[in-house]
Design a protein around this motif. Sequence first.
Motif, short mmCIF file in Angstrom:
data_model
loop_
_atom_site.label_atom_id
_atom_site.label_comp_id
_atom_site.label_asym_id
_atom_site.label_seq_id
_atom_site.Cartn_x
_atom_site.Cartn_y
_atom_site.Cartn_z
N VAL A 1 0.84 -1.20 0.00
CA VAL A 1 0.00 0.00 0.00
C VAL A 1 0.88 1.25 0.00
N ARG B 1 -11.27 16.06 2.11
CA ARG B 1 -11.96 15.35 1.03
C ARG B 1 -12.60 14.06 1.52
N ASN B 2 -12.50 13.80 2.82
CA ASN B 2 -13.05 12.58 3.43
C ASN B 2 -12.39 11.32 2.91
N THR B 3 -11.16 11.45 2.42
CA THR B 3 -10.49 10.24 1.92
C THR B 3 -9.44 9.73 2.92
N GLY C 1 -9.90 8.64 5.96
CA GLY C 1 -10.40 7.40 6.55
C GLY C 1 -10.25 6.23 5.58
N LEU C 2 -10.51 6.51 4.31
CA LEU C 2 -10.36 5.48 3.28
C LEU C 2 -8.91 5.01 3.21
N LEU C 3 -7.99 5.97 3.22
CA LEU C 3 -6.56 5.65 3.15
C LEU C 3 -6.14 4.83 4.37
N LEU C 4 -6.58 5.26 5.56
CA LEU C 4 -6.15 4.58 6.78
C LEU C 4 -6.86 3.23 6.97
N SER C 5 -7.95 3.02 6.21
CA SER C 5 -8.63 1.72 6.32
C SER C 5 -7.97 0.68 5.41
N LEU C 6 -7.01 1.11 4.59
CA LEU C 6 -6.24 0.16 3.80
C LEU C 6 -5.23 -0.52 4.73
N PRO C 7 -4.78 -1.72 4.36
CA PRO C 7 -3.79 -2.39 5.23
C PRO C 7 -2.44 -1.69 5.19
N VAL C 8 -2.31 -0.62 5.96
CA VAL C 8 -1.08 0.17 5.98
C VAL C 8 -1.01 0.85 7.34
N ARG D 1 0.07 3.94 10.01
CA ARG D 1 0.01 5.39 9.89
C ARG D 1 1.39 5.99 9.68
N ASP E 1 -8.48 9.77 11.35
CA ASP E 1 -9.04 10.45 10.20
C ASP E 1 -9.79 11.72 10.57
N ARG E 2 -10.04 11.93 11.86
CA ARG E 2 -10.72 13.17 12.26
C ARG E 2 -9.72 14.15 12.84
N LEU F 1 -13.51 -0.24 11.12
CA LEU F 1 -12.45 0.01 10.15
C LEU F 1 -11.10 0.18 10.81
N LEU G 1 -10.32 2.77 12.60
CA LEU G 1 -9.96 4.20 12.61
C LEU G 1 -10.10 4.79 14.00
N ASN H 1 -3.93 -5.57 9.85
CA ASN H 1 -3.82 -5.42 8.40
C ASN H 1 -4.45 -6.59 7.64
N LYS I 1 -8.05 -5.80 7.61
CA LYS I 1 -8.30 -4.63 6.77
C LYS I 1 -8.25 -5.00 5.28
N TYR J 1 -14.41 0.17 1.86
CA TYR J 1 -15.04 1.28 2.59
C TYR J 1 -15.40 2.42 1.64
N ALA K 1 -14.64 12.81 -1.83
CA ALA K 1 -14.37 13.79 -2.89
C ALA K 1 -13.19 13.42 -3.81
N ALA L 1 -2.53 -0.85 -4.59
CA ALA L 1 -2.44 -1.03 -3.15
C ALA L 1 -3.01 -2.38 -2.72
#
Lengths: 266, 320
Positions: free
Chosen positions: A4, A82-84, A86-93, A95, A264-265, B53, B55, B74, B77, B82, B88, B105
């Motif tokens: 990732v 852009r609300n992405t 959370g999407l990025l951090l939900s990938l197997p990777v 921080r 993500d927040r 998730l 998070l 992982n 995940k 998601y 956006a 990825a």
Amino acid sequence: MGRVARALIINEAIERLRDRWVIVVSVLFALLAVAVSLYGRRGDAAAAAQLTGASLVTLASLLIPLVAMVLGHDAIVGERERNTLGLLLSLPVSRLEVTLAKFVGRLIALAAAVGAGVGLAIAVAESAQRSTLAALIVPSLLLGAAFLSVGVLISSLARRQISAASAVVALWFLLAIFYDIGLLGLMVASDGAVGGKTIAALVVGNPVGLFRLQMLSALGGAQGLRDAGLLVPQAASSTAFVMWTAWILLPLIGSAFLLARRGDRG
Amino acid sequence: MSAIQRLELVGAAVRFGRLTVLDDVSIALSAGECVGIAGPNGCGKSTLIRVLLGLVRPDAAMLRIDGVPRQVDNALKAQLGYLPEMVAFADSLSGLQVLRFIARARAVERRRTDAVLERIGLADAARRAVRGYSRGMRQRLGLGVAILAEPTLLILDEPTGGLDQQGLAVLRDVLDEWKRCGRMALVATHDLALMEPRLDRICLLQDGRVLADETPSQLRQRAALPVRVSFALQDDLASADKAAFATAISSWGRSLQLEQRNGNIDVVVPADQLLGLVDVQRPYQTRLRSMRVHEPGMDQVYDELVRGKARASEPRAEVD
């Protein structure tokens, strides 16, 4: 680095290169560099090389910190808006990997911009100036990496992208423009109570100052200034190494820490 | 890796400082199920999703996969897909580049990327920058990103936002596929009326607690909302015959409301009296053109349950 993170590095580099900002700036840098070296062609070769070098150092020391910080300023906060994120951090990777990949990907874009600018200047320059120009590349990249790292830290701290952008401009004025004037003011105001060693340390403590000093030594201008009775702080190569490492790594570690804590927040 | 058969989150609690966002929330999904999460703004829907998730680290929670306690690591995940709310994407990238990044990825083949682009209806716009995409196109791209790696658990946060009819059809089709293939989907949504046909269960959250976790028809029963029945009378019917029918219904005495307008009679009855009404209308059948039963929408059921709960927790608020 995992799969990732590698994908993210490629993605960041592509995204930044597709963004018009990097292209505009690298063209601008190239044009200025070319203009300076063309101008230098007119007089006698040795003096021209000196002049070209000094002008390019000044140009780079102003432009690169701004470009690098702007490149970094939306790395985290942009994804958040852009609300992405959370999407990025939900990938197997992890921080930490996300932070490093963001930095490396954008550093590639920055290196491409600096490389294109200096490369074009080298291409049109006289052969005597070529080594001068080539000597710029590595310190410029170090300077860029340091400010990119600071930019990424700002993007981890900021709640909104627009405030990250303002912070970048403010910090740029502070470190690239007002810093030396401030030091001068400090010397005058304290009437010499703040000694030359302290001032020298403060100059080296700012990556812009460190860059200028290193370039000055590399281009052989330091002795001339010293002969004229001016204070020229020395930066031992070990000091320089420690400073560059600290400026590049510490903000990144801070960013990774912030991302790990906030998620993500904001 | 074998597919997950059952996923359970038990006793999730999340506090931000003094604010309790989730309080002892449990939710479970089995293979082939599509579960909805609904509730008023700030009820904890997104936080619940974000716990799953990885998070948000919950103050308390136990996640069990096929009965075995597990962390959101992982490996887990890698099986999640998601779609964030109001997603956006980076302006300067093209839709294709966004999908290619996720494909790299998640080690997804090129063919699958092309198939997904086709499916979400963005094949023609794939090389255009996201900057020029409409809200609905971005949402469809987000859906494409979520389903790209065919994850075992699909987690969608407000997936209907900005979708047009074509986009909604894609969404329904995706959920059907996930159920058919024995995967799972978790959908947080305000659009209960729209999503209901695809949801096996709905978990209603309020103030960070589970208000109900039942099938849509169980929720209907619990809300016990009255049903509206529309009778259309024959056009050539004498007004006396119309009146006789209306009288028959009102003398039956169980209707809550009776309205006559342009040859139609609308009757509102408690849900459990519907069969009784059918008996009442039988002698008049030849005079009727049609009879239509309007079940209350899931959005009304939701309103009733959420507001009813609010009423119950405020004693003496209503005297009658």
